[in-house]
Design an enzyme around this catalytic site. Structure first.
Site, PDB file in Angstrom:
ATOM      1  N   ASP A   1       6.535   2.093  11.248  1.00 34.42           N
ATOM      2  CA  ASP A   1       5.152   3.400  10.804  1.00 34.42           C
ATOM      3  C   ASP A   1       6.088   4.235  12.007  1.00 34.42           C
ATOM      4  O   ASP A   1       7.181   3.497  13.040  1.00 34.42           O
ATOM      5  CB  ASP A   1       4.229   3.314  11.145  1.00 34.42           C
ATOM      6  CG  ASP A   1       3.625   4.334  10.323  1.00 34.42           C
ATOM      7  OD1 ASP A   1       4.226   4.820   9.832  1.00 34.42           O
ATOM      8  OD2 ASP A   1       2.505   4.447  11.017  1.00 34.42           O
TER       9      ASP A   1
ATOM     10  N   GLY B   1       8.549   9.349   9.318  1.00 32.19           N
ATOM     11  CA  GLY B   1       9.011  11.317   9.086  1.00 32.19           C
ATOM     12  C   GLY B   1       8.182  11.989  10.296  1.00 32.19           C
ATOM     13  O   GLY B   1       9.304  12.980  10.133  1.00 32.19           O
TER      14      GLY B   1
ATOM     15  N   HIS C   1      14.277   7.741   7.376  1.00 30.59           N
ATOM     16  CA  HIS C   1      14.560   6.704   7.098  1.00 30.59           C
ATOM     17  C   HIS C   1      15.311   5.941   7.313  1.00 30.59           C
ATOM     18  O   HIS C   1      15.581   4.828   7.368  1.00 30.59           O
ATOM     19  CB  HIS C   1      13.799   6.489   5.538  1.00 30.59           C
ATOM     20  CG  HIS C   1      12.567   7.020   5.266  1.00 30.59           C
ATOM     21  ND1 HIS C   1      11.649   6.598   6.393  1.00 30.59           N
ATOM     22  CD2 HIS C   1      11.913   7.452   4.180  1.00 30.59           C
ATOM     23  CE1 HIS C   1      10.455   7.227   5.181  1.00 30.59           C
ATOM     24  NE2 HIS C   1      10.998   7.460   4.575  1.00 30.59           N
TER      25      HIS C   1
ATOM     26  N   SER D   1       5.063  -0.209   0.706  1.00 29.41           N
ATOM     27  CA  SER D   1       4.207  -0.794  -0.528  1.00 29.41           C
ATOM     28  C   SER D   1       3.264  -0.208  -1.803  1.00 29.41           C
ATOM     29  O   SER D   1       4.222   0.948  -1.857  1.00 29.41           O
ATOM     30  CB  SER D   1       2.762  -0.403   1.148  1.00 29.41           C
ATOM     31  OG  SER D   1       2.931   0.664   0.925  1.00 29.41           O
TER      32      SER D   1
ATOM     33  N   ASN E   1       2.821   3.276  -1.809  1.00 28.98           N
ATOM     34  CA  ASN E   1       4.205   4.002  -1.463  1.00 28.98           C
ATOM     35  C   ASN E   1       4.311   4.769  -3.405  1.00 28.98           C
ATOM     36  O   ASN E   1       5.307   5.981  -2.813  1.00 28.98           O
ATOM     37  CB  ASN E   1       4.918   3.824  -0.572  1.00 28.98           C
ATOM     38  CG  ASN E   1       4.875   3.610   1.188  1.00 28.98           C
ATOM     39  OD1 ASN E   1       5.342   2.452   1.929  1.00 28.98           O
ATOM     40  ND2 ASN E   1       4.002   3.830   1.987  1.00 28.98           N
ATOM     41  N   TRP E   2       4.065   4.500  -3.331  1.00 26.99           N
ATOM     42  CA  TRP E   2       4.675   4.992  -4.983  1.00 26.99           C
ATOM     43  C   TRP E   2       3.812   6.707  -5.037  1.00 26.99           C
ATOM     44  O   TRP E   2       4.756   7.764  -5.767  1.00 26.99           O
ATOM     45  CB  TRP E   2       3.459   4.254  -6.113  1.00 26.99           C
ATOM     46  CG  TRP E   2       4.482   2.938  -6.416  1.00 26.99           C
ATOM     47  CD1 TRP E   2       4.631   1.899  -5.853  1.00 26.99           C
ATOM     48  CD2 TRP E   2       6.025   2.964  -7.093  1.00 26.99           C
ATOM     49  NE1 TRP E   2       5.541   0.606  -6.499  1.00 26.99           N
ATOM     50  CE2 TRP E   2       6.178   1.568  -6.700  1.00 26.99           C
ATOM     51  CE3 TRP E   2       7.112   3.594  -7.084  1.00 26.99           C
ATOM     52  CZ2 TRP E   2       7.688   1.211  -7.474  1.00 26.99           C
ATOM     53  CZ3 TRP E   2       8.146   3.253  -7.825  1.00 26.99           C
ATOM     54  CH2 TRP E   2       8.684   1.745  -7.919  1.00 26.99           C
TER      55      TRP E   2
ATOM     56  N   ARG F   1       2.433  -2.544  15.532  1.00 28.17           N
ATOM     57  CA  ARG F   1       2.595  -1.652  14.932  1.00 28.17           C
ATOM     58  C   ARG F   1       3.205  -0.591  15.659  1.00 28.17           C
ATOM     59  O   ARG F   1       2.509   0.188  16.380  1.00 28.17           O
ATOM     60  CB  ARG F   1       1.287  -1.495  14.168  1.00 28.17           C
ATOM     61  CG  ARG F   1       1.478   0.114  12.557  1.00 28.17           C
ATOM     62  CD  ARG F   1       0.053   0.105  12.183  1.00 28.17           C
ATOM     63  NE  ARG F   1       0.507   1.549  11.533  1.00 28.17           N
ATOM     64  CZ  ARG F   1      -0.244   1.815   9.983  1.00 28.17           C
ATOM     65  NH1 ARG F   1      -0.859   0.753   9.962  1.00 28.17           N
ATOM     66  NH2 ARG F   1       0.777   3.114   9.894  1.00 28.17           N
TER      67      ARG F   1
ATOM     68  N   GLU G   1      -1.844 -11.842  16.834  1.00 25.11           N
ATOM     69  CA  GLU G   1      -2.947 -11.396  17.314  1.00 25.11           C
ATOM     70  C   GLU G   1      -1.683  -9.700  17.554  1.00 25.11           C
ATOM     71  O   GLU G   1      -0.797  -9.697  17.057  1.00 25.11           O
ATOM     72  CB  GLU G   1      -1.775 -11.212  18.989  1.00 25.11           C
ATOM     73  CG  GLU G   1      -2.281 -13.080  19.353  1.00 25.11           C
ATOM     74  CD  GLU G   1      -4.253 -13.017  20.334  1.00 25.11           C
ATOM     75  OE1 GLU G   1      -3.854 -11.450  20.702  1.00 25.11           O
ATOM     76  OE2 GLU G   1      -4.452 -13.881  19.872  1.00 25.11           O
TER      77      GLU G   1
END
Length: 245
Positions: free
Chosen positions: A20, A23, A37, A65, A68-69, A188, A207
């Site tokens: 993540d 952008g 990206h 995902s 994401n469309w 993440r 975890e």
């Protein structure tokens, strides 16, 4: 902290990463999201090498995902082209290094050119076992569970499966990740603290480590730090520590 995670405690066998922040990284530099990206793909290349060096055998990356469309069409198109470019440019090198590639997620709404690239990558690396790279593309955890449930229902309807004898292992065999172990460590980037519909079944006892670093800036030291954090935790799976009173 050193660049490499310490080796005195077992590290994660299977790490999954929600990549993540592309952008926001681009926006902070006055560039379009597609630039972020593209830089993120370079981070993928580094991370695949670093993960293997740090003892990870299975690495699963959340690339695109099912949600994401809803993004702008030009950004969606850029993400599709980046997957094509990454696979085509890196396939032979990854294959020679013993990397097995899997692409998980829905395929019924992907173009034939992308499906052909995915099929070729998986076929080319099917016999490899040195390192397992899985890319979740057009993937959602709820969608995966829905498709698995439909598969079970069809098997029950045609008489090849008895629902009364279905157990967790049997259901897991209908998931996209049927050949993979459960996730030990989920990372993440970008500072967000949620798993966003990623590997809901497989990460039941993972975890979770949330890092305040945008994906294009993620490096070996960040990965080592996450692995160190994992090693400092006690994984009890609903039980208690062996030494607890």
């Amino acid at each position: 902290m050193s660049d490499d995670a310490s080796a005195d405690q077992p590290g994660p066998r299977h790490a999954a990463i929600i990549m993540d922040g592309n952008g926001r990284w681009a926006k902070s530099r006055g560039r379009p999201r597609s630039f972020g990206h593209k830089r993120g793909v370079e981070t993928v290349r580094r991370t695949v090498e670093d993960a293997g060096d740090l003892g990870v055998r299975y690495l699963t990356l959340f690339s695109f995902s099912t949600e994401n469309w809803s993004r702008p069409a030009d950004e969606v198109g850029a993400l599709f082209e980046l997957l094509k470019h990454y696979v085509e440019a890196d396939l032979e090198g990854l294959a020679r290094r013993g990397v097995r590639i899997r692409i998980i997620g829905r395929r019924d709404n992907l173009g034939p050119d992308l499906i052909a690239i995915i099929d070729r990558a998986e076929a080319r690396t099917r016999e490899n076992a040195e390192f397992h790279l899985t890319i979740a593309f057009n993937y959602g955890g709820r969608d995966e569970l829905l498709r698995a449930s439909q598969s079970v229902a069809r098997a029950a309807a045609d008489g090849t499966l008895n629902p009364d004898t279905l157990d967790e292992a049997g259901l897991a065999g209908h998931l996209d990740t049927a050949e993979l172990p459960d996730v030990d460590l989920m990372i993440r980037t970008s500072g967000e603290q949620r798993i966003s519909n990623f590997l809901l079944w497989q990460a039941a006892y993972a975890e979770l480590v949330f890092l305040d670093v945008l994906w294009p800036d993620f490096d070996r030291q960040d990965l080592a730090r996450a692995i160190d954090t994992y090693r400092q935790r006690s994984r009890r799976y609903g039980g208690v520590d062996a030494g607890a009173a």
